[in-house]
Design a protein around this motif. Structure first.
Motif, short mmCIF file in Angstrom:
data_model
loop_
_atom_site.label_atom_id
_atom_site.label_comp_id
_atom_site.label_asym_id
_atom_site.label_seq_id
_atom_site.Cartn_x
_atom_site.Cartn_y
_atom_site.Cartn_z
N THR A 25 -103.27 22.14 0.87
CA THR A 25 -102.93 23.18 -0.10
C THR A 25 -101.44 23.10 -0.37
OG1 THR A 25 -104.70 24.62 0.74
CG2 THR A 25 -102.96 25.65 -0.59
N ILE A 27 -98.04 24.53 -1.78
CA ILE A 27 -97.46 25.84 -2.04
C ILE A 27 -96.08 25.67 -2.68
CG2 ILE A 27 -96.56 27.95 -0.97
CD1 ILE A 27 -99.63 27.76 -1.05
N THR A 28 -95.94 26.25 -3.87
CA THR A 28 -94.65 26.23 -4.57
C THR A 28 -93.78 27.36 -4.05
OG1 THR A 28 -95.71 25.32 -6.55
CG2 THR A 28 -93.53 26.30 -6.82
N TRP A 29 -92.61 27.00 -3.59
CA TRP A 29 -91.69 27.94 -2.92
C TRP A 29 -90.36 27.95 -3.67
CZ3 TRP A 29 -91.14 29.68 2.58
CH2 TRP A 29 -89.83 29.93 2.97
N ASP A 83 -95.57 30.30 -5.79
CA ASP A 83 -96.58 31.00 -4.98
C ASP A 83 -95.92 31.99 -4.02
OD1 ASP A 83 -98.83 29.48 -6.02
OD2 ASP A 83 -98.01 27.80 -4.89
N VAL A 84 -94.71 31.68 -3.59
CA VAL A 84 -93.97 32.55 -2.67
C VAL A 84 -92.48 32.40 -2.96
CG1 VAL A 84 -93.83 30.80 -0.84
CG2 VAL A 84 -93.69 33.25 -0.25
N VAL A 310 -94.68 37.69 -3.03
CA VAL A 310 -95.54 36.90 -3.92
C VAL A 310 -95.37 37.44 -5.34
CG1 VAL A 310 -97.91 36.26 -4.49
CG2 VAL A 310 -97.21 36.45 -2.08
N ILE A 318 -102.29 34.41 -8.31
CA ILE A 318 -102.38 33.47 -7.20
C ILE A 318 -103.82 33.36 -6.71
CG2 ILE A 318 -101.83 35.21 -5.44
CD1 ILE A 318 -100.27 32.96 -3.96
N LYS A 322 -104.55 29.98 -1.87
CA LYS A 322 -103.09 29.85 -1.84
C LYS A 322 -102.45 31.07 -1.18
CE LYS A 322 -101.84 26.40 -5.16
NZ LYS A 322 -100.62 25.89 -5.82
N LEU A 323 -102.97 32.25 -1.45
CA LEU A 323 -102.43 33.45 -0.82
C LEU A 323 -102.61 33.38 0.69
CD1 LEU A 323 -101.18 36.27 -1.05
CD2 LEU A 323 -103.49 37.18 -1.21
N VAL A 326 -99.95 31.11 1.95
CA VAL A 326 -98.64 31.76 1.85
C VAL A 326 -98.42 32.71 3.03
CG1 VAL A 326 -97.36 33.54 0.60
CG2 VAL A 326 -98.26 31.56 -0.62
#
Length: 422
Positions: A25, A27-29, A83-84, A310, A318, A322-323, A326
């Motif tokens: 997965t 995750i865009t941070w 995403d976060v 988020v 989201i 993905k959550l 996160v």
């Protein structure tokens, strides 16, 4: 032929569990962390990625302050949000009413093992509104009093425990500044960065809160005279020659690190600066840091927190998987926040601050108790990093403490300015 087909199918089925086990997965941070903070966060992200093959953090660092928050708002509106993200708790009162932050449901937090009782109460409450949790605190960062042990000892202001003494109460504190000045060993007893609104807001708000004063009460800005008293105190430090006039952030630090100022008020984020200079032998004196003394009645200190949140997007909410990832990341970050304390911060996750490892960290462990009496920015859209209060401080508080405006007039003008924006 049939036998070959059966073998091919069996082989395909045999590798399916392995492929599923390593499904990743992404995750865009987004964060705004630079300098020592950025170095430490990048190290934490790398460690997480190295130990979690099923989750990949893809991190981007953006410009700190208003540009960051503006980009979050724009990206969420068009469904291109991360995403976060990191977020200052002081900005939550502005973000929550505008719908930028996605609330985190109790069952979502429970599934991730995130529990309210494990976090500093003031930080958790600042992330909560109308019974809903909008983010998870990562630290408490505040201003502290840095001090030169050699100079304080010569002035009779250092205890046998290496901590300052005789600084409690405004009268005693001012007398201590005079004693330091009388040694003739320093240019200034106290270094403040007196040309910068954000920095001076933190000192002003601390002195206001120590009087039990409120910055906003109902529809009133700075009711009573606590604001005038706080500002007059700061202005007197400058006019008495205890602190420099109109000096920049960098120059105020240099005054202290060069030994030309005995004490310095700044954020805990400058602890690594002192540690690094001492380690390389470029500081020239023993130093320490303690919470701001009680100068005006009660123990309280301005504070803020970095938090994880988020973004809320109607265009592209989201996804559940993905959550889940996160919140796993957020929980892990807090559980491993001891290294974040190396940046001077106080972890918001109490199991870390209660650990033997953290209690051995100095000066962090000495000033960590300030988290119990930390005072966060007013709960108002006017507050928060880069907000209207910071701008008003630059426009009115800074000129007053540098002798360019009468404190009483400055407070009245500040009231007018902010009242028009309420």
């Amino acid at each position: 032929m049939k036998k070959l087909l059966r073998l091919a199918v069996a082989s395909a089925l045999a590798i399916l569990p392995s492929a599923a086990a390593y499904a990743q997965t992404d995750i865009t941070w987004w964060d705004f962390l630079s300098g020592g903070d950025g170095v430490r966060m990048k190290a934490l992200i790398k460690e997480f990625n190295d130990t979690h093959p099923d989750i990949k953090i893809k991190a981007t660092t953006l410009e700190w302050g208003v540009p960051f928050y503006s980009k979050i708002q724009t990206s969420a509106a068009v469904g291109q949000q991360p995403d976060v993200m990191t977020y200052h708790l002081s900005r939550f009162p502005l973000a929550i009413p505008s719908g930028i932050l996605r609330p985190l449901a109790p069952e979502e937090l429970t599934a991730a093992g995130i529990k309210k009782e494990n976090y500093v109460e003031a930080s958790w409450e600042s992330a909560t509104a109308d019974g809903k949790v909008y983010g998870i605190p990562f630290d408490v960062h505040s201003i502290v009093l840095y001090y030169n042990k050699t100079i304080l000892k010569e002035a009779g202001l250092l205890g046998e425990d290496g901590l300052p003494k005789g600084l409690e109460g405004l009268e005693n504190f001012n007398a201590a500044l005079e004693k330091i000045k009388a040694t003739g060993k320093v240019q200034y007893p106290l270094s403040l960065h007196t040309d910068e609104g954000g920095s001076m807001w933190r000192v002003f708000y601390t002195l206001l809160s120590q009087q039990g004063g409120k910055f906003i009460e109902g529809d009133e800005i700075l009711p009573g005279d606590a604001g005038v008293k706080a500002l007059t105190t700061m202005a007197n430090w400058v006019s008495s020659g205890y602190s420099p006039q109109l000096i920049s952030y960098e120059a105020s630090i240099a005054l202290f690190t060069s030994g030309k100022a005995a004490m310095h008020i700044n954020g805990v984020w400058e602890v690594p600066t002192m540690v690094d200079l001492a380690k390389t032998g470029n500081l020239g004196f023993e130093w320490g840091a303690v919470q701001i003394p009680v100068l005006m009645g009660q123990q309280s200190t301005w504070a803020d927190s970095h938090a994880f949140a988020v973004p809320n997007s109607e265009a592209r909410p989201i996804a559940p998987e993905k959550l889940k990832a996160v919140l796993e990341i957020v929980a892990w970050m807090n559980e491993h926040s001891l290294s974040w304390a190396g940046a001077g911060h106080i972890p918001a996750y109490k199991p870390v601050t209660e650990s033997a490892e953290f209690k051995a960290m100095q000066p962090n462990a000495t000033y960590a108790k300030l988290a119990d009496t930390a005072v966060f920015d007013p709960v108002s859209p006017l507050a928060g990093v880069g907000g209207p209060i910071y701008e008003a401080t630059q426009n009115f508080i800074v000129p007053a403490l540098n002798g360019q405006l009468d404190p009483q007039d400055a407070i009245e003008q500040l009231r007018e300015e902010l009242k028009s924006q309420m």
